[in-house]
Design an enzyme around this catalytic site. Structure first.
Site, PDB file in Angstrom:
ATOM      1  N   GLY A  45      52.569  53.957  34.651  1.00 27.95           N
ATOM      2  CA  GLY A  45      53.055  55.286  34.317  1.00 27.95           C
ATOM      3  C   GLY A  45      53.492  56.095  35.520  1.00 27.95           C
ATOM      4  CG  HIS A 266      37.372  39.018  35.726  1.00 30.04           C
ATOM      5  ND1 HIS A 266      36.585  38.400  36.687  1.00 30.04           N
ATOM      6  CD2 HIS A 266      38.486  39.435  36.378  1.00 30.04           C
ATOM      7  CE1 HIS A 266      37.205  38.451  37.852  1.00 30.04           C
ATOM      8  NE2 HIS A 266      38.361  39.078  37.688  1.00 30.04           N
ATOM      9  NE  ARG A 330      41.302  37.133  36.858  1.00 33.75           N
ATOM     10  CZ  ARG A 330      41.743  38.364  37.033  1.00 33.75           C
ATOM     11  NH1 ARG A 330      42.115  39.083  35.998  1.00 33.75           N
ATOM     12  NH2 ARG A 330      41.819  38.886  38.240  1.00 33.75           N
ATOM     13  CD  GLU A 425      45.179  45.982  30.328  1.00 34.14           C
ATOM     14  OE1 GLU A 425      44.261  45.320  29.812  1.00 34.14           O
ATOM     15  OE2 GLU A 425      44.984  46.824  31.237  1.00 34.14           O
ATOM     16  NE  ARG A 435      45.577  40.546  34.141  1.00 26.90           N
ATOM     17  CZ  ARG A 435      44.883  40.675  35.277  1.00 26.90           C
ATOM     18  NH1 ARG A 435      45.441  40.334  36.428  1.00 26.90           N
ATOM     19  NH2 ARG A 435      43.640  41.120  35.260  1.00 26.90           N
ATOM     20  CG  LEU A 441      46.950  45.433  40.682  1.00 26.05           C
ATOM     21  CD1 LEU A 441      46.405  45.478  42.102  1.00 26.05           C
ATOM     22  CD2 LEU A 441      46.607  46.710  39.943  1.00 26.05           C
TER      23      LEU A 441
END
Length: 638
Positions: A45, A266, A330, A425, A435, A441
């Site tokens: 944003g 995670h 992950r 996201e 992911r 990021l």
């Protein structure tokens, strides 16, 4: 049915450049005639608001925090990917594209992923120019480290606080535009509805979280950059205020929600210490570069970790996946940790963790080297657990972290509602079923700095010399009335249980049945129990206070109501997808060695769900995925 995804044709390395040329432009003098609303001020944003303000658009940015710097992007620790190949170890834009498609288990759009890899090199230059203090080698060049799912070093980082530094860069860029008057910033404002007129998004309805005032805001286009929905699990690595409300209210207004069951667990979190915790703490995936993951080979091990000899240690990732070792993606690392803990080999007081051991790295490189890389992470771990990770291994266990599902968007990042965009996201587009670390990021900044500022002009060009819809219009009046009615309903229930009680109970259901492993019986049970708990919530939740003041209980109630509807859709989506892929692991669909078994014949697609007001069932639309460059194969990291 789904609208055109607008994926360009031609050689994949040329598609984004060709697409930019073919899109309609808004000339610099006309940009000031358009108004754009951006909801959310995290990386996606803030970068979008800053860039569009710099281009000349009139931007209004909204955050429910007291400052944009509190956006959850600040919590990202490990790094951001960029295909610079500074290490000269074989990286390239194409390899980043390949690793990302493979890491997502072939459930993402090739064109979107290649664009992400392509602009990744620009992101690093942009952030370095802003003054982001990336780690550097002795000679001055930017440093890189490895992350899961890759055999090259492409992750740029600022110790263990990369998200914070990147957010400060985007924040200062946005605040520069606030000072010039091109961006108007609204803090402590929560978006509670999207306003639709003639099928187009024309504004939003917000509640001031301090005063309770309901207000409408109009624009030519609306951008949702409001993050993911990982807090549906209650215990997660997300900030407590993270929620699905903005995206879900857009979904209820007609925006399709894609792949809701694709949620990432995670592998590197501090295990829960008791059942009354409200949050879990993430330890950066970067720690897997130097830390070795293991459990004792004996179930009833009583010796201290440092006293257990090598022969009695099970380095389960290194043994099972020798090519990638501790740097498997992950989803793979998380499932394997769950397997050994479920089998009774867990460590710690509650036997609910595995070891992440730095003894070898310290012996090899020295404590000072490890401290320079991870010092703040080690300090954080010691403050939370009271254990010194330089002397004893860390204890870690998987936890809810990121969501690959989100609002369906086309190649231009527009949802199924014209004029409504979703970035970062909040959308589903780039990561498929899993992911890779350090790509969140990357996507947030790619969307905000380098994609949306191009694509939004293609929509706005046709609206030249038209004014935003007046907030006195019936569409705004009705949307405000709907928001007030929803708030009033919560306050009138006057039940006996707090919103937090229902959130915790919902989270247990979601974790137990829609977590790391799913099966038909569990998912069907979850649907029934979620419905029953939701009915109890709407009959027995107790919301204290009034609507005309600060009321966190009221805020939570609205968000949890949306989580209930989302959780049921997650279960339906997971039940419908009869395959295992990435983070979606159906126990009925596994290979002989226990790895995920995809069904490319029936499920090489995106499931996009359409809301129906008349009942809780939603209809599914399918976007078929085509792979011309990275041919689907059994995903192996051995």
């Amino acid at each position: 049915m789904l609208p055109d995804s607008k994926v360009p044709e031609g050689p994949i390395e040329d598609r984004w450049d060709d697409h930019k040329f073919k899109m309609k432009l808004v000339n610099p003098a006309n940009k000031r005639k358009f108004k754009v609303i951006v909801v959310g001020t995290g990386l996606a944003g803030a970068s979008a608001a800053a860039t569009m303000g710099e281009l000349g658009y009139e931007v209004e940015a909204f955050t429910f925090h007291d400052t944009p710097r509190r956006a959850h992007s600040i919590s990202a620790q490990g790094g951001i990917n960029g295909a610079k190949n500074y290490q000269n170890d074989g990286d390239s834009i194409y390899r980043l594209f390949y690793d990302t498609v493979k890491g997502g288990d072939f459930r993402s759009r090739e064109a979107n992923v290649h664009r992400l890899a392509q602009v990744s090199v620009d992101i690093i230059d942009q952030c370095a120019a802003q003054g982001v203090p990336f780690a550097r080698e002795y000679a001055g060049v930017l440093s890189n480290r490895s992350f899961g799912g890759a055999q090259v070093s492409r992750t740029f980082y600022a110790r263990g606080q990369t998200g914070q530094q990147l957010l400060l860069g985007a924040y200062q860029a946005m605040m520069r535009q606030v000072k010039t008057g091109k961006v108007k910033l609204h803090t402590r404002m929560e978006m509670l509805d999207v306003v639709i007129k003639d099928g187009h998004a024309v504004g939003i309805v917000c509640r001031n979280l301090t005063t309770g005032e309901i207000s409408s805001h109009s624009a030519h286009a609306v951008v949702l950059a409001t993050g993911g929905y990982g807090n549906v699990f209650y215990l997660s690595t997300n900030a407590m205020s993270c929620n699905v409300t903005a995206a879900w209210r857009a979904h209820r207004r007609g925006a399709y929600f894609a792949n809701p069951s694709f949620t990432q667990i995670h592998p590197t979190c501090i295990p829960a210490s008791d059942e009354f915790q409200s949050k879990l703490t993430l330890m950066s995936e970067s720690l897997r570069n130097d830390g070795r993951i293991w459990v004792p080979r004996n179930r009833d091990e009583t010796r201290r970790a440092q006293d257990i000899p090598e022969s009695d240690r099970n380095y389960f990732l290194e043994e099972k996946y020798p090519a990638f070792g501790n740097l498997v993606p992950r989803d793979v690392a998380s499932r394997n940790a769950k397997t050994v803990v479920d089998a009774g080999f867990g460590v710690g007081p509650l036997k609910n963790g595995v070891y992440l051991d730095f003894a070898d790295a310290i012996a090899r490189s020295g404590r000072e080297t490890i401290e320079a890389k991870y010092g703040n992470l080690f300090e954080m771990y010691e403050r939370i657990t009271g254990e010194d990770p330089y002397s004893v291994p860390m204890r870690i266990y998987p936890a809810s972290h990121y969501t690959m599902g989100g609002l369906w968007v086309d190649y231009n990042l527009m949802t199924t509602i014209p004029g409504l965009y979703a970035t970062g996201e909040a959308n589903f587009s780039d990561h498929g079923a899993n992911r890779l670390g350090a790509s969140a990021l990357m996507q947030g900044l790619a969307d905000g700095y380098f994609v949306l500022p191009y694509t939004i002009g293609d929509y706005l060009a046709d609206k030249l010399n038209t004014d935003p819809v007046d907030t006195g219009d019936d569409a705004f009046t009705q949307a405000e009335a709907d928001v007030r009615d929803r708030i009033k309903a919560f306050l009138e229930i006057k039940g006996t249980k707090s919103p937090d009680y229902f959130h915790r109970e919902l989270g247990k259901l979601v974790w137990d049945h829609i977590g790391m492993a799913r099966n038909k019986n569990g998912l069907e049970k979850a649907i029934g129990e979620i419905r029953a708990l939701r009915e109890e919530f709407h009959n027995d939740v107790r919301v204290l206070g009034t609507a005309e003041t600060l009321n966190q209980s009221l805020e939570k109630a609205g968000r949890i109501a949306d989580f209930f509807e989302l959780a049921e859709l997650m279960a339906h989506d997971a039940l419908d997808r009869q395959e295992s892929c990435g983070a979606h692991f159906r126990e009925e669909h596994v290979l002989d060695d226990g790895e995920a078994k995809r069904d490319d014949v029936n499920f090489q697609n995106v499931s996009a769900w359409e809301w129906h007001d008349h009942d809780t069932r939603q209809s599914k639309h399918v976007e078929q995925l085509e792979f011309e460059y990275v041919i689907p194969s059994t995903r192996s990291y051995k």
